[in-house]
Design a protein around this motif. Structure first.
Motif, PDB file in Angstrom:
ATOM      1  N   LEU A   1     -26.371  28.146  25.762  1.00 46.06           N
ATOM      2  CA  LEU A   1     -26.711  27.436  26.996  1.00 46.06           C
ATOM      3  C   LEU A   1     -27.558  26.210  26.680  1.00 46.06           C
ATOM      4  N   TYR A   2     -28.518  26.409  25.794  1.00 46.50           N
ATOM      5  CA  TYR A   2     -29.406  25.294  25.461  1.00 46.50           C
ATOM      6  C   TYR A   2     -28.622  24.163  24.812  1.00 46.50           C
ATOM      7  N   ILE A   3     -27.750  24.537  23.883  1.00 44.43           N
ATOM      8  CA  ILE A   3     -26.975  23.505  23.183  1.00 44.43           C
ATOM      9  C   ILE A   3     -26.075  22.758  24.170  1.00 44.43           C
ATOM     10  N   ALA A   4     -25.459  23.516  25.072  1.00 49.54           N
ATOM     11  CA  ALA A   4     -24.513  22.889  25.999  1.00 49.54           C
ATOM     12  C   ALA A   4     -25.221  21.986  27.001  1.00 49.54           C
ATOM     13  N   ARG A   5     -26.382  22.430  27.485  1.00 44.22           N
ATOM     14  CA  ARG A   5     -27.025  21.714  28.584  1.00 44.22           C
ATOM     15  C   ARG A   5     -28.040  20.689  28.121  1.00 44.22           C
ATOM     16  N   LYS A   6     -28.590  20.891  26.923  1.00 44.70           N
ATOM     17  CA  LYS A   6     -29.631  19.951  26.483  1.00 44.70           C
ATOM     18  C   LYS A   6     -29.289  19.356  25.143  1.00 44.70           C
ATOM     19  N   ARG A   7     -28.036  18.986  24.986  1.00 44.38           N
ATOM     20  CA  ARG A   7     -27.555  18.462  23.721  1.00 44.38           C
ATOM     21  C   ARG A   7     -28.310  17.202  23.311  1.00 44.38           C
ATOM     22  N   ASP A   8     -28.768  16.457  24.297  1.00 47.02           N
ATOM     23  CA  ASP A   8     -29.396  15.181  23.978  1.00 47.02           C
ATOM     24  C   ASP A   8     -30.848  15.304  23.541  1.00 47.02           C
ATOM     25  N   THR A   9     -31.446  16.466  23.787  1.00 45.25           N
ATOM     26  CA  THR A   9     -32.837  16.615  23.353  1.00 45.25           C
ATOM     27  C   THR A   9     -32.858  16.876  21.851  1.00 45.25           C
ATOM     28  N   LYS A  10     -34.035  16.700  21.285  1.00 42.22           N
ATOM     29  CA  LYS A  10     -34.176  16.858  19.849  1.00 42.22           C
ATOM     30  C   LYS A  10     -33.873  18.297  19.438  1.00 42.22           C
ATOM     31  N   LEU A  11     -34.490  19.240  20.162  1.00 47.93           N
ATOM     32  CA  LEU A  11     -34.300  20.650  19.839  1.00 47.93           C
ATOM     33  C   LEU A  11     -32.828  21.035  19.990  1.00 47.93           C
ATOM     34  N   GLY A  12     -32.197  20.477  21.009  1.00 45.88           N
ATOM     35  CA  GLY A  12     -30.778  20.760  21.231  1.00 45.88           C
ATOM     36  C   GLY A  12     -29.957  20.341  20.033  1.00 45.88           C
TER      37      GLY A  12
END
Lengths: 360, 543
Positions: free
Chosen positions: B365-376
């Motif tokens: 979920l994190y990867i899909a929704r926050k791909r643009d963040t550093k952690l993503g």
């Protein structure tokens, strides 16, 4: 280019998307294809442009049979509803695509792309990618790309349906001006009747895979040949009634439900024939005498008032009032008369009125 | 129900959500990432024995040879997969024909087979004199060619699936539009669809490459049957070999080759990504006549026929050839041992998959929704690591890590489970994050405006939408775990999973027993999948 269709049908399994269509389109004519969704509008232009092969019938362009010519050799511009600009190419590469795949020299490709981008006033965006443009701009580029193929036939598949109302209006006059200048034959699919009315030389009204009626916008509005055309193009009041008599001048005298008589335009019906009359809201007036009706709804339409009444005949009858005039109250009693020249008489359909105007 | 309510209420607060996510990340790092690459650290602490190996030209040449075999086979296999996979993806996505559903199912069949059985089957099929012997040619394939034929079989489905997934997203109107502009289909595909293909090509290439690099069981079985074992090595079979021989310097060789495989694989990942993303198909030059010739008449038909023929002859026939054993008298199978092995395998795979789903969903979920963040971005790349690393090296590294932490030997099975968790994890996460990316976030937003709490939104809205992808990921991970030989052997040579059991039978020369065990396993897997799909589709209908 002149286009002629000879008894074209397109069948998917048991379903005919279009059936037995014959049609002749003159060089440089701007035609819109109008009709409810699912009536075969898009199928028709896909068959004409060669994207699909008709299951029956023949397509002629300039009297040459092109039915079996593959799409890439048809030389037909096509603008898609979802625009379909190539996302991996810049605006200029998109517009220059057709000359490129014809293996023209580089300078010529460049010149053609430049000319056509200027034609739609998009040359300043030449280096951008499609995703960087607004919907209206993308559609202009798509049109430039179709025109840059040098084709003299252009198919527009609901090109403006995803655009803002204002952009849509500007763009449609722009395109008409452009294609008229270039002498291109256009088939434009739309479900927007205002659009069809304002740009076409002729309108093709389709219904359930067939052509219902063809005519100029004005003719189709004023003198529709079927109840469906009267109902689908513009707005109208339909009332079931019976022919009583004819006047000396040939006008039809009718008896409405409830017994009141009205006069309508000339027709070929005889006394006793069951008919339907169609009268557009702008041809209904209030008077001191006439059909009794009660106001049941009032809507401001932006430039005028639309008044809905329930008449003594049990029909709903709508009429218009200018924005400046005084508006009646709901529940008010009014008396209505029709412009008899503009009251059209149709044969009452055997399948019933509801069925005759059904959109599917 | 009260637990659900409790979670639901708790999910409304930011803090517990964050705490849960941090915990998941921690588990991911500690249980999966660190053990996977621990061997690199080990190389530095144990530099003495490694440098000893480096100083021995005989050993280094063996290691380089094994590495060369592994990487060159993987490269050839991937290229073949791309060339053959593109037309096949086209057939599966763009064409409508009767029996397409069956073709679709057949495509995945090699994934259900334990690779050991696959290696066996392939050698039976291609290897003269037992299998197809082309008369007059006296064709005897070298181990190298045989391994290429074998590796194509189980990488091919990955390539076709990755390419189809992308092709499905590419607007078919682009090609039609190009053709109304006088481009032939050949030109349209070359200048528009193929350039848009890159993302799928990257995924497919990485999956195929990594899969081929990792493969141990089938490779070992094939080499064994060709009597090439101990002469011809790939990276993973070299590690297996080293584990078996009693040689004091074996540890050094294993560390060295594991590290080299990990490093090369990671470098390759970056290089492939860059190459494919940078590489531009030249679209300036076109050949209108050639394009038209290639787009019409016999050429496209031949191309389709060739794709289908390739699938049938190179992929499916060798896969199913093992079933010819059914015409022979039933071998004497030790059912108790087989069933216990199957039980162990199912338990290991089951635990790995459940772990993957529970801890994979938050990360997906994190990867899909926050791909643009550093952690993503970091998570996105980290998840790929266990996927790229050859599983044998991964298993070896993991074994080293846990035995460093815990010296007792009785937890071997747990270590095997941890190993399987590591290499199945990315499969689950990739599938789910891919699905979540497709889902419009407004559905969840609407649910929230209607008063649903975050956990409720997830279980009632998002989960039903992505359910099929979660199941697809789980099945993929499950079969992958079931078929894995290399990692299991690298962690614990005496582990009692089915692939190891089959390999051991082959080792002992009990070919017929191995064949029948494989057939039984395939049948059980097949029935299991069928039941799973049935249960799932029925569950879906009720809710």
């Amino acid at each position: 280019m002149k286009i002629r269709l000879d008894n074209i049908s397109m069948r998917f399994g048991d379903f005919y998307a279009i059936k037995n269509i014959s049609l002749s389109i003159a060089r440089g004519e701007y035609l819109t294809i109008l009709g409810p969704s699912g009536c075969g509008k898009t199928t028709l232009i896909k068959v004409i442009s060669g994207i699909w092969q008709p299951t029956e019938g023949k397509v002629f362009v300039d009297e040459r049979d092109v039915t079996d010519v593959p799409i890439e050799d048809r030389d037909t511009g096509y603008v898609f509803q979802n625009i379909a600009l190539f996302p991996n190419m810049t605006i200029k590469e998109n517009v220059g695509y057709s000359p490129r795949v014809r293996n023209m020299p580089e300078e010529e490709i460049d010149q053609i792309a430049k000319d056509h981008l200027e034609l739609v006033k998009m040359f300043d965006r030449a280096g951008m990618l499609p995703s960087e443009l607004s919907g209206g701009e993308q559609q202009k580029v798509a049109i430039a790309r179709a025109l840059a193929s040098g084709s003299k036939m252009l198919m527009l598949d609901e090109p403006f349906s995803a655009l803002d109302a204002r952009v849509r209006v500007e763009l449609r006059y722009e395109i008409r001006r452009l294609v008229k200048k270039l002498g291109i034959t256009v088939l434009h699919v739309t479900h927007d009747q205002e659009e069809a009315m304002s740009v076409s030389d002729r309108i093709i009204l389709m219904r359930a895979g067939g052509i219902q009626e063809i005519g100029t916008p004005l003719d189709m509005y004023r003198n529709p040949k079927s109840i469906f055309a009267a109902y689908f193009i513009g707005e109208t009041n339909l009332m079931e009634c019976t022919v009583l008599d004819k006047t000396k001048a040939g006008r039809t005298v009718l008896r409405l439900r409830g017994g009141r008589t009205v006069r309508a335009s000339k027709s070929s019906f005889y006394s006793g024939d069951p008919v339907v009359i169609s009268v557009r809201p702008e041809n209904v007036y209030t008077a001191n005498d006439g059909l009794e009706a009660k106001v049941i709804g009032i809507v401001f339409m932006g430039t005028y008032w639309r008044i809905r009444t329930l008449a003594e005949t049990s029909d709903y009858i709508d009429y218009n009032i200018s924005a400046n005039d005084e508006v009646p109250q709901i529940g008010d009693e009014v008396r209505l008369v029709f412009n008899k020249k503009a009251t059209k008489v149709f044969e009452r359909p055997e399948e019933g009125l509801e069925e005759a105007i059904k959109l599917e | 129900m009260s637990l659900f309510k409790w979670i639901n209420n708790v999910s409304n607060n930011e803090r517990p959500r964050k705490a849960w996510f941090s915990f998941v990340c921690l588990i991911f790092i500690v249980l999966i990432i660190i053990p996977s690459i621990f061997v690199v650290l080990k190389m530095f602490t144990e530099w003495d024995i490694v440098s000893g190996v480096l100083g021995d030209p005989e050993k280094t040449s063996l290691i380089w040879g094994a590495l060369w075999n592994s990487f060159s086979i993987a490269a050839i296999v991937t290229v073949v997969d791309i060339v053959i996979g593109i037309p096949m993806a086209w057939i599966l996505v763009r064409k409508q024909f009767r029996g397409k559903k069956y073709l679709d199912t057949l495509m995945d069949m090699p994934l259900v087979f334990p690779t050991g059985a696959l290696g066996f089957s392939v050698v039976l099929f291609w290897g003269a004199p037992n299998g197809i012997d082309i008369p007059g040619l006296g064709m005897v394939l070298s181990p190298y060619i045989m391994l290429i034929l074998l590796h194509i079989i189980f990488t091919y489905p990955y390539m076709v699936r990755s390419l189809s997934a992308i092709l499905e997203q590419i607007e078919p109107n682009y090609e039609t539009a190009a053709m109304t502009l006088s481009a032939s289909r050949f030109t349209a595909v070359r200048t528009i669809t193929l350039p848009l293909f890159r993302a799928g090509l990257v995924t497919g290439t990485i999956l195929c490459f990594a899969r081929s690099l990792s493969e141990t069981g089938g490779t070992y079985a094939a080499l064994l049957l060709m009597n090439a074992n101990g002469i011809f090595f790939t990276g993973p079979t070299f590690i297996k070999h080293m584990k078996e021989i009693q040689d004091p310097t074996a540890m050094g060789s294993m560390i060295l080759i594991s590290v080299l495989m990990i490093v090369f694989a990671l470098i390759l990942l970056v290089v492939v990504k860059l190459l494919i993303m940078r590489f531009k198909i030249p679209i300036k030059k076109v050949w209108p006549h050639l394009g038209r010739k290639l787009s019409r008449g016999a050429v496209p038909k031949l191309k389709d026929a060739f794709s289908i023929a390739f699938l049938a002859i190179i992929v499916l026939l060798p896969t199913f050839y093992i079933f010819t054993y059914l015409t022979q008298p039933m071998a004497d199978i030790d059912f108790v041992a087989l069933m216990s092995a199957i039980g162990t395998s199912f338990a290991v795979a089951g635990v790995a998959v459940v772990f993957g789903i529970v801890f994979g969903i938050p990360i997906a979920l994190y990867i899909a929704r926050k791909r643009d963040t550093k952690l993503g971005k970091i998570l996105d790349n980290l998840v790929n690591v266990p996927l790229i690393i050859p599983t044998t090296a991964l298993g070896f590294s993991l074994g080293l890590f846990w035995s460093t932490i815990y010296a007792g030997g009785s937890l071997n099975l747990l270590m095997v489970v941890l190993g399987h968790m590591a290499f199945t994890f990315p499969l689950v996460v990739r599938n789910i994050s891919g699905a979540v990316e497709e889902v419009d976030q407004s559905y969840e937003e609407v649910a929230m405006t209607l008063g649903a709490k975050p956990f409720q939104t997830f279980t009632k809205v998002l989960m039903p939408i992505i359910q099929s992808s979660v199941i697809a990921g789980a099945i993929l991970a499950f079969t992958r775990s079931l078929g894995e030989t290399g990692a299991t052997l690298a962690i614990d040579r005496s582990a009692n999973t089915v692939p190891v059991y089959i390999i051991n039978l082959l080792d002992a020369g009990k070919h017929s027993e191995a064949a029948f065990c494989s057939i039984i396993l395939i049948a059980i897997c097949f029935v299991f999948m069928l039941v799973l799909r049935l249960v799932v589709s029925r569950g879906g209908r009720h809710t």
